[in-house]
Write a protein that holds these residues in place. Sequence first.
Motif, PDB file in Angstrom:
ATOM      1  N   ALA A  31     -70.578  19.600  18.317  1.00  8.73           N
ATOM      2  CA  ALA A  31     -69.394  18.772  18.568  1.00  8.73           C
ATOM      3  C   ALA A  31     -68.724  18.358  17.257  1.00  8.73           C
ATOM      4  CB  ALA A  31     -69.783  17.535  19.374  1.00  8.73           C
ATOM      5  N   ILE A  32     -69.524  18.044  16.250  1.00  9.15           N
ATOM      6  CA  ILE A  32     -68.972  17.670  14.951  1.00  9.15           C
ATOM      7  C   ILE A  32     -68.204  18.831  14.343  1.00  9.15           C
ATOM      8  CG2 ILE A  32     -69.592  17.105  12.561  1.00  9.15           C
ATOM      9  CD1 ILE A  32     -71.927  15.456  13.718  1.00  9.15           C
ATOM     10  N   ARG A  33     -68.798  20.016  14.385  1.00  9.55           N
ATOM     11  CA  ARG A  33     -68.128  21.196  13.816  1.00  9.55           C
ATOM     12  C   ARG A  33     -66.798  21.476  14.534  1.00  9.55           C
ATOM     13  NH1 ARG A  33     -71.148  20.102  10.254  1.00  9.55           N
ATOM     14  NH2 ARG A  33     -73.166  21.077   9.875  1.00  9.55           N
ATOM     15  N   LYS A  34     -66.815  21.432  15.850  1.00  7.06           N
ATOM     16  CA  LYS A  34     -65.602  21.745  16.616  1.00  7.06           C
ATOM     17  C   LYS A  34     -64.534  20.663  16.453  1.00  7.06           C
ATOM     18  CE  LYS A  34     -67.645  24.813  20.059  1.00  7.06           C
ATOM     19  NZ  LYS A  34     -67.784  25.163  21.494  1.00  7.06           N
ATOM     20  N   LEU A  35     -64.951  19.418  16.436  1.00  6.37           N
ATOM     21  CA  LEU A  35     -63.985  18.332  16.267  1.00  6.37           C
ATOM     22  C   LEU A  35     -63.334  18.404  14.886  1.00  6.37           C
ATOM     23  CD1 LEU A  35     -62.687  15.728  17.336  1.00  6.37           C
ATOM     24  CD2 LEU A  35     -64.647  14.465  16.394  1.00  6.37           C
ATOM     25  N   SER A  36     -64.120  18.668  13.861  1.00  7.95           N
ATOM     26  CA  SER A  36     -63.575  18.785  12.506  1.00  7.95           C
ATOM     27  C   SER A  36     -62.535  19.895  12.433  1.00  7.95           C
ATOM     28  CB  SER A  36     -64.708  19.064  11.507  1.00  7.95           C
ATOM     29  OG  SER A  36     -65.632  18.009  11.466  1.00  7.95           O
ATOM     30  N   ILE A  37     -62.871  21.038  13.006  1.00  9.18           N
ATOM     31  CA  ILE A  37     -61.947  22.176  12.959  1.00  9.18           C
ATOM     32  C   ILE A  37     -60.689  21.893  13.769  1.00  9.18           C
ATOM     33  CG2 ILE A  37     -61.667  24.527  13.863  1.00  9.18           C
ATOM     34  CD1 ILE A  37     -64.444  25.133  12.747  1.00  9.18           C
ATOM     35  N   ALA A  38     -60.835  21.296  14.936  1.00  6.79           N
ATOM     36  CA  ALA A  38     -59.668  21.021  15.778  1.00  6.79           C
ATOM     37  C   ALA A  38     -58.706  20.052  15.093  1.00  6.79           C
ATOM     38  CB  ALA A  38     -60.119  20.461  17.120  1.00  6.79           C
ATOM     39  N   LEU A  39     -59.237  18.973  14.532  1.00 13.13           N
ATOM     40  CA  LEU A  39     -58.375  17.997  13.862  1.00 13.13           C
ATOM     41  C   LEU A  39     -57.671  18.619  12.660  1.00 13.13           C
ATOM     42  CD1 LEU A  39     -60.688  14.834  13.926  1.00 13.13           C
ATOM     43  CD2 LEU A  39     -58.627  15.233  15.287  1.00 13.13           C
ATOM     44  N   GLY A  40     -58.415  19.370  11.864  1.00 14.23           N
ATOM     45  CA  GLY A  40     -57.822  19.969  10.681  1.00 14.23           C
ATOM     46  C   GLY A  40     -56.811  21.054  11.005  1.00 14.23           C
ATOM     47  N   ALA A  41     -57.135  21.897  11.986  1.00 16.57           N
ATOM     48  CA  ALA A  41     -56.242  23.012  12.319  1.00 16.57           C
ATOM     49  C   ALA A  41     -54.943  22.525  12.955  1.00 16.57           C
ATOM     50  CB  ALA A  41     -56.959  23.984  13.250  1.00 16.57           C
ATOM     51  N   VAL A  42     -55.057  21.639  13.928  1.00 13.93           N
ATOM     52  CA  VAL A  42     -53.850  21.158  14.615  1.00 13.93           C
ATOM     53  C   VAL A  42     -52.984  20.325  13.675  1.00 13.93           C
ATOM     54  CG1 VAL A  42     -53.006  19.712  16.494  1.00 13.93           C
ATOM     55  CG2 VAL A  42     -54.951  21.240  16.880  1.00 13.93           C
ATOM     56  N   GLY A  43     -53.608  19.387  12.952  1.00 16.07           N
ATOM     57  CA  GLY A  43     -52.841  18.558  12.032  1.00 16.07           C
ATOM     58  C   GLY A  43     -52.225  19.356  10.906  1.00 16.07           C
ATOM     59  N   GLY A  44     -53.008  20.244  10.320  1.00 15.97           N
ATOM     60  CA  GLY A  44     -52.492  21.055   9.229  1.00 15.97           C
ATOM     61  C   GLY A  44     -51.397  22.015   9.669  1.00 15.97           C
ATOM     62  N   ALA A  45     -51.595  22.665  10.818  1.00 14.06           N
ATOM     63  CA  ALA A  45     -50.593  23.607  11.319  1.00 14.06           C
ATOM     64  C   ALA A  45     -49.281  22.905  11.648  1.00 14.06           C
ATOM     65  CB  ALA A  45     -51.126  24.335  12.556  1.00 14.06           C
ATOM     66  N   ALA A  46     -49.372  21.712  12.248  1.00  8.99           N
ATOM     67  CA  ALA A  46     -48.153  20.963  12.574  1.00  8.99           C
ATOM     68  C   ALA A  46     -47.372  20.614  11.308  1.00  8.99           C
ATOM     69  CB  ALA A  46     -48.529  19.692  13.339  1.00  8.99           C
ATOM     70  N   GLY A  47     -48.087  20.191  10.267  1.00 12.23           N
ATOM     71  CA  GLY A  47     -47.417  19.849   9.023  1.00 12.23           C
ATOM     72  C   GLY A  47     -46.787  21.053   8.350  1.00 12.23           C
ATOM     73  N   ILE A  48     -47.525  22.167   8.318  1.00 11.64           N
ATOM     74  CA  ILE A  48     -46.992  23.384   7.701  1.00 11.64           C
ATOM     75  C   ILE A  48     -45.746  23.859   8.434  1.00 11.64           C
ATOM     76  CG2 ILE A  48     -47.479  25.822   7.305  1.00 11.64           C
ATOM     77  CD1 ILE A  48     -48.836  24.036   5.316  1.00 11.64           C
ATOM     78  N   ALA A  49     -45.782  23.834   9.765  1.00 13.82           N
ATOM     79  CA  ALA A  49     -44.623  24.278  10.535  1.00 13.82           C
ATOM     80  C   ALA A  49     -43.423  23.363  10.327  1.00 13.82           C
ATOM     81  CB  ALA A  49     -44.981  24.342  12.017  1.00 13.82           C
ATOM     82  N   LEU A  50     -43.681  22.086  10.082  1.00 18.37           N
ATOM     83  CA  LEU A  50     -42.589  21.120   9.919  1.00 18.37           C
ATOM     84  C   LEU A  50     -41.863  21.273   8.584  1.00 18.37           C
ATOM     85  CD1 LEU A  50     -41.054  18.578  10.899  1.00 18.37           C
ATOM     86  CD2 LEU A  50     -42.924  17.205   9.902  1.00 18.37           C
ATOM     87  N   VAL A  51     -42.561  21.743   7.566  1.00 21.63           N
ATOM     88  CA  VAL A  51     -41.983  21.804   6.220  1.00 21.63           C
ATOM     89  C   VAL A  51     -40.678  22.585   6.198  1.00 21.63           C
ATOM     90  CG1 VAL A  51     -42.317  22.728   3.895  1.00 21.63           C
ATOM     91  CG2 VAL A  51     -44.155  21.483   5.016  1.00 21.63           C
ATOM     92  N   GLY A  52     -40.643  23.706   6.907  1.00 24.98           N
ATOM     93  CA  GLY A  52     -39.449  24.548   6.884  1.00 24.98           C
ATOM     94  C   GLY A  52     -38.220  23.899   7.493  1.00 24.98           C
ATOM     95  N   HIS A  53     -38.401  22.799   8.229  1.00 25.80           N
ATOM     96  CA  HIS A  53     -37.276  22.131   8.882  1.00 25.80           C
ATOM     97  C   HIS A  53     -36.773  20.924   8.091  1.00 25.80           C
ATOM     98  CE1 HIS A  53     -37.638  24.508  12.570  1.00 25.80           C
ATOM     99  NE2 HIS A  53     -38.957  24.345  12.460  1.00 25.80           N
ATOM    100  N   LEU A  54     -37.316  20.710   6.907  1.00 25.09           N
ATOM    101  CA  LEU A  54     -36.931  19.540   6.123  1.00 25.09           C
ATOM    102  C   LEU A  54     -35.825  19.822   5.113  1.00 25.09           C
ATOM    103  CD1 LEU A  54     -40.475  18.039   5.446  1.00 25.09           C
ATOM    104  CD2 LEU A  54     -38.786  17.296   7.134  1.00 25.09           C
ATOM    105  N   GLY A  55     -35.283  21.027   5.201  1.00 20.92           N
ATOM    106  CA  GLY A  55     -34.191  21.369   4.281  1.00 20.92           C
ATOM    107  C   GLY A  55     -34.685  21.439   2.849  1.00 20.92           C
ATOM    108  N   CYS A  56     -33.845  21.022   1.933  1.00 14.94           N
ATOM    109  CA  CYS A  56     -34.182  21.097   0.511  1.00 14.94           C
ATOM    110  C   CYS A  56     -34.513  19.722  -0.058  1.00 14.94           C
ATOM    111  CB  CYS A  56     -33.029  21.732  -0.263  1.00 14.94           C
ATOM    112  SG  CYS A  56     -32.636  23.414   0.266  1.00 14.94           S
TER     113      CYS A  56
END
Length: 350
Positions: A192-217
Amino acid sequence: MLSQWAPPVERTTMAVFIISGSHMGTVIGLPLSGYLCSTDFLGGWPAVFYTFGASGIAWFIAWSILAHSSPAANPWISREELTYIQESLKHQVLVRGGGQPADRRGFAAVPLKAMLTSGPVLSMIGMHMAYNWQFYTLLTCLPTFFADVLSIPLTEDGLVSALPYLVLWATSNLTALLADAARSRGWLGVTAIRKLSIALGAVGGAAGIALVGHLGCRRGPAIAVLTAAVGLSGFIVSGFGPNQLDLAPRFAGTLHGLSNTLATVPGMVAPVIVGGFTNHASVRSNWLKVFYLSAGIVLAGCLGYLAFGSAQVQPWASATAAEEQQRLLDGEEEWTDDDGGEDAVRIQTG
């Protein structure tokens, strides 16, 4: 080495601390490289290669003197620490290869076929590859993005590019400490610890990376979001980083070598893909494709691990000492090397 040195309740902390050395190396290397390139020291840019090459040699000398394969082989370890480590590992010491044939010295053959057909192993490797895709994409391409899209000058580029990795180093180690605390207190199981760590990091990190391109310059928001996204991805390291030790302590070195080799492939492929998107026009719309692809790959790796990942010792990995003793009591033959010498002795009981 961690299978010999790391008590189970400290393995996440120790493994992640070691892995995060690459993150701290990035924090130091990027700004230092930029500084060396801007000076006349050893010819400017060649100084980068001389400096890090010499550092590697110095580190190798220190490693050769200080590193020991096991606590018992370390001449400087205290009796208290040696006893603590040995006591914590006594139920984890796996003396044979879980039914794998042994050679004349009693060493278990590496169950490579079982490894390569194991769902937990493949999901761990897949997550490692997905994480490295994002890591190498940003490591090799962030300076270009900052220079071309955010117009950050070269003199500042190294420092700004290093900032996300400083946060990544901090979050990965903090997460590891929390993971081991949760394990030692019995709040969550290891899987559970391994899966929770990966889920939090993957979802949070992916959301942030995807958002960067929409912030203009806009420099400030883009740097802040990228830093947060890379920092959140540090949670992932506490998931796959120590997982080799979970799945097969006896073969953790082999598993790490296999996983790390395959996870290095994104380091070769990702920059080529990024170049295909941006070489003809390094503009925000093309970088958006880069970030979307990176986020999608990390989420795919996460889904694979959530579906098939595990932290249980695999049946093919090893037998425990108790199981080995029972096998001998049941009359099974086994090769042992009871005097530590070159010649093996076959024993039979029952």
